[in-house]
Scaffold this active site. Structure first.
Site, PDB file in Angstrom:
ATOM      1  N   PHE A 126       0.865  -1.185   0.000  1.00 57.34           N
ATOM      2  CA  PHE A 126       0.000   0.000   0.000  1.00 57.34           C
ATOM      3  C   PHE A 126       0.907   1.242   0.000  1.00 57.34           C
ATOM      4  O   PHE A 126       1.721   1.400   0.917  1.00 57.34           O
ATOM      5  CB  PHE A 126      -0.860  -0.044   1.270  1.00 57.34           C
ATOM      6  CG  PHE A 126      -1.953   0.976   1.331  1.00 57.34           C
ATOM      7  CD1 PHE A 126      -2.882   1.106   0.318  1.00 57.34           C
ATOM      8  CD2 PHE A 126      -2.060   1.807   2.441  1.00 57.34           C
ATOM      9  CE1 PHE A 126      -3.906   2.041   0.401  1.00 57.34           C
ATOM     10  CE2 PHE A 126      -3.087   2.740   2.531  1.00 57.34           C
ATOM     11  CZ  PHE A 126      -4.001   2.858   1.504  1.00 57.34           C
ATOM     12  N   ASP A 195       1.081  -4.866   8.559  1.00 56.94           N
ATOM     13  CA  ASP A 195      -0.127  -4.055   8.428  1.00 56.94           C
ATOM     14  C   ASP A 195      -1.278  -5.023   8.150  1.00 56.94           C
ATOM     15  O   ASP A 195      -1.283  -5.734   7.136  1.00 56.94           O
ATOM     16  CB  ASP A 195       0.038  -3.049   7.274  1.00 56.94           C
ATOM     17  CG  ASP A 195      -1.115  -2.054   7.207  1.00 56.94           C
ATOM     18  OD1 ASP A 195      -2.251  -2.429   7.588  1.00 56.94           O
ATOM     19  OD2 ASP A 195      -0.891  -0.919   6.755  1.00 56.94           O
ATOM     20  N   TYR A 220     -11.902   0.931  10.283  1.00 54.37           N
ATOM     21  CA  TYR A 220     -13.103   1.281   9.503  1.00 54.37           C
ATOM     22  C   TYR A 220     -13.373   0.359   8.322  1.00 54.37           C
ATOM     23  O   TYR A 220     -14.344   0.553   7.604  1.00 54.37           O
ATOM     24  CB  TYR A 220     -13.049   2.744   9.023  1.00 54.37           C
ATOM     25  CG  TYR A 220     -11.775   3.136   8.290  1.00 54.37           C
ATOM     26  CD1 TYR A 220     -11.582   2.827   6.955  1.00 54.37           C
ATOM     27  CD2 TYR A 220     -10.764   3.839   8.949  1.00 54.37           C
ATOM     28  CE1 TYR A 220     -10.430   3.194   6.296  1.00 54.37           C
ATOM     29  CE2 TYR A 220      -9.599   4.212   8.292  1.00 54.37           C
ATOM     30  CZ  TYR A 220      -9.442   3.887   6.967  1.00 54.37           C
ATOM     31  OH  TYR A 220      -8.286   4.241   6.320  1.00 54.37           O
ATOM     32  N   LYS A 221     -12.520  -0.635   8.112  1.00 51.25           N
ATOM     33  CA  LYS A 221     -12.746  -1.554   6.983  1.00 51.25           C
ATOM     34  C   LYS A 221     -13.613  -2.713   7.473  1.00 51.25           C
ATOM     35  O   LYS A 221     -14.784  -2.523   7.771  1.00 51.25           O
ATOM     36  CB  LYS A 221     -11.410  -1.985   6.407  1.00 51.25           C
ATOM     37  CG  LYS A 221     -10.721  -0.817   5.699  1.00 51.25           C
ATOM     38  CD  LYS A 221      -9.317  -1.106   5.251  1.00 51.25           C
ATOM     39  CE  LYS A 221      -8.751   0.121   4.529  1.00 51.25           C
ATOM     40  NZ  LYS A 221      -7.299   0.188   4.596  1.00 51.25           N
ATOM     41  N   ARG A 366     -12.425  -3.793  -7.767  1.00 49.28           N
ATOM     42  CA  ARG A 366     -12.240  -4.450  -6.478  1.00 49.28           C
ATOM     43  C   ARG A 366     -13.585  -4.628  -5.784  1.00 49.28           C
ATOM     44  O   ARG A 366     -14.385  -3.701  -5.711  1.00 49.28           O
ATOM     45  CB  ARG A 366     -11.307  -3.572  -5.639  1.00 49.28           C
ATOM     46  CG  ARG A 366     -10.793  -4.219  -4.402  1.00 49.28           C
ATOM     47  CD  ARG A 366      -9.726  -3.348  -3.771  1.00 49.28           C
ATOM     48  NE  ARG A 366     -10.295  -2.124  -3.201  1.00 49.28           N
ATOM     49  CZ  ARG A 366      -9.744  -1.460  -2.181  1.00 49.28           C
ATOM     50  NH1 ARG A 366      -8.606  -1.876  -1.656  1.00 49.28           N
ATOM     51  NH2 ARG A 366     -10.313  -0.368  -1.723  1.00 49.28           N
TER      52      ARG A 366
HETATM   53  C1  PLP Z   1      -6.680   1.333   4.624  1.00 46.70           C
HETATM   54  C2  PLP Z   1      -5.247   1.130   4.896  1.00 46.70           C
HETATM   55  C3  PLP Z   1      -4.554   1.992   5.729  1.00 46.70           C
HETATM   56  C4  PLP Z   1      -5.253   3.188   6.279  1.00 46.70           C
HETATM   57  O1  PLP Z   1      -4.421   4.116   6.885  1.00 46.70           O
HETATM   58  P1  PLP Z   1      -5.102   5.411   7.507  1.00 46.70           P
HETATM   59  O2  PLP Z   1      -4.053   5.950   8.383  1.00 46.70           O
HETATM   60  O3  PLP Z   1      -6.354   5.009   8.199  1.00 46.70           O
HETATM   61  O4  PLP Z   1      -5.440   6.327   6.383  1.00 46.70           O
HETATM   62  C5  PLP Z   1      -3.229   1.702   5.997  1.00 46.70           C
HETATM   63  N1  PLP Z   1      -2.629   0.625   5.457  1.00 46.70           N
HETATM   64  C6  PLP Z   1      -3.284  -0.218   4.636  1.00 46.70           C
HETATM   65  C7  PLP Z   1      -2.594  -1.405   4.067  1.00 46.70           C
HETATM   66  C8  PLP Z   1      -4.597   0.022   4.318  1.00 46.70           C
HETATM   67  O5  PLP Z   1      -5.238  -0.779   3.480  1.00 46.70           O
END
Ligand code: PLP
Length: 407
Positions: A126, A195, A220-221, A366
């Site tokens: 990411f 992560d 939030y996911k 996706r």
């Molecule tokens: C969604 C996501 C984030 C989100 O980071 P925020 O600090 O909440 O913006 C981080 N890492 C990965 C791999 C994600 O998919």
């Protein structure tokens, strides 16, 4: 293989998780396959927030920090999430955002290997995580090295201080072998930071058994904590003593209300906290986690895999679409991704028909398969919609040249 809508409905009737759907607020006429990006609203969140706002903030005011134990809410939520990721009590705290937790975790991990210079990460990680790694490396005079997934093990050498990886790939849903990579990293003396943003609440995880050192993840996911929900961070018990992270704020202090002039870290994972927790956001996440108290993650993943089979089976042989996710369920999170040269326009057309997934650069369609509120008929409808959009060219003109800020 394709099946009829009646067959899909029959799968819903025999689905042991079917009852969970009623615990979510979902708009009529929408098939929501984006819960991997923003989880749907659990029904109990609104009432819980009303209580926290009205009775706690509104009535007990500042006394709520003690009366309602707001001050330890980050740790209580951490323990609830800990149960979902196979982490012992007291090793997870909720705090800040995933990005900030990653920053702190990387810095803490690097400080365990002061004589080494390299953060090894994955080229397709990411991008946010690459940016954060570069930021930490810049501040601490380290360097970031990138390798492809299959080259990671070979790229591990005794210069690597920290291996920083995302367990489930945000584009394809491909899952890395956490236990194996931990083992390889430890064999060369490196520390691993994971992560778990696309993993938590979607796949069974075992921080203890897999030997992970640090982990961060998103609220939030799949956890459905609401837009911008607070994130979490895990620190393995053996790294908690003498933990050193650079954002030394008062709520990570051993005794914040002594107001001592010098920082003294709180014991354990609490030292990963920084400032005052956002209680309303944490309250929403707290209520959202109630749903998981009654759901078995292994059963959820099994249903997500069945949803995947149905969805991809319906889309087999559609010209222009190619599957981007692994077929092997053990190597996949809870999503199905396809490539299409006009993916952005295809997704706009689909969303126009009430089928909500998302587009990821450069050519990815996706679809999140969230088993607690996605029915087999939903996935069947989505596959039919996608097939029509692609086969009949209905995407033409769907992307009007203007892209929204958030895609
Ligand atoms: C969604 C996501 C984030 C989100 O980071 P925020 O600090 O909440 O913006 C981080 N890492 C990965 C791999 C994600 O998919």
């Amino acid at each position: 293989m394709t099946i009829s809508r009646q067959d899909a409905a029959a799968l819903d009737r025999s689905d042991p998780l079917a009852g969970f759907r009623d615990r979510f607020v979902l708009p009529d006429g929408v098939v929501y396959l984006d819960g991997n990006s923003l989880g749907a609203l659990p029904r109990n969140v609104t009432g819980h927030l009303e209580k926290v706002i009205g009775q706690q903030w509104g009535t007990d005011l500042i006394g709520s920090w003690n009366i309602h134990d707001w001050i330890d809410l980050p740790g209580r939520l951490g323990d609830r999430i800990g149960r979902l990721i196979g982490a012992p009590a007291g090793s997870v705290t909720v705090a800040d955002s995933t990005s900030i937790n990653l920053f702190k975790a990387l810095a803490a991990a690097l400080s365990l290997r002061p004589d080494r210079r390299v953060i090894l990460t994955e080229a397709a990680n990411f991008p946010n995580d690459l940016y954060i790694a570069a930021g930490v490396a810049g501040l601490m005079d380290k360097e970031v090295r990138r390798a492809r997934k299959h080259e990671l093990a070979a790229a591990l050498d005794d210069e690597v201080a920290v291996l920083c990886l995302t367990e489930v790939d945000f584009r394809t849903g491909e899952r890395l072998d956490m236990g194996l990579l931990n083992e390889r990293a430890h064999a060369v003396g490196a520390v691993v930071v994971w992560d778990l943003s696309h993993s938590t609440g979607a796949v069974p995880l075992d921080m203890t058994g897999s030997g992970a050192d640090f982990a961060v993840g998103c609220g939030y996911k799949f956890l459905n904590g609401g837009p911008g929900a607070p994130a979490f961070v895990y620190v393995a018990p053996q790294h908690q003593m003498g933990l050193h992270q650079p954002l030394t704020g008062w709520l990570g202090h051993a005794a914040p209300f002594e107001f001592a002039p010098d920082y003294r870290p709180a014991p354990g994972v609490t030292a990963m906290r920084v400032g005052t927790p956002p209680i309303l956001s944490m309250a929403a996440l707290d209520a959202a986690l109630d749903v998981f108290a009654d759901a078995d993650i292994a059963a959820m993943k099994a249903k997500a895999d069945q949803l995947f089979e149905l969805f991809t089976g319906e889309l087999e042989g559609v010209d222009g679409l190619s599957l981007a996710s692994p077929r092997d369920p053990a190597r996949r999170g809870s999503q199905a991704s396809f490539r299409h040269p006009e993916a952005y326009a295809v997704m706009r057309a689909l969303i126009g028909r009430g089928i909500v997934g998302d587009f990821r650069e450069p050519d990815i369609l996706r679809f999140g398969l969230t088993p607690l509120y996605t029915r087999f008929v939903d996935v069947w409808e989505a596959a039919r919609g996608l097939r029509e959009v692609v086969e009949q060219g209905l995407w033409m003109g769907a992307a009007d040249g203007h892209r929204a800020k958030v895609v």
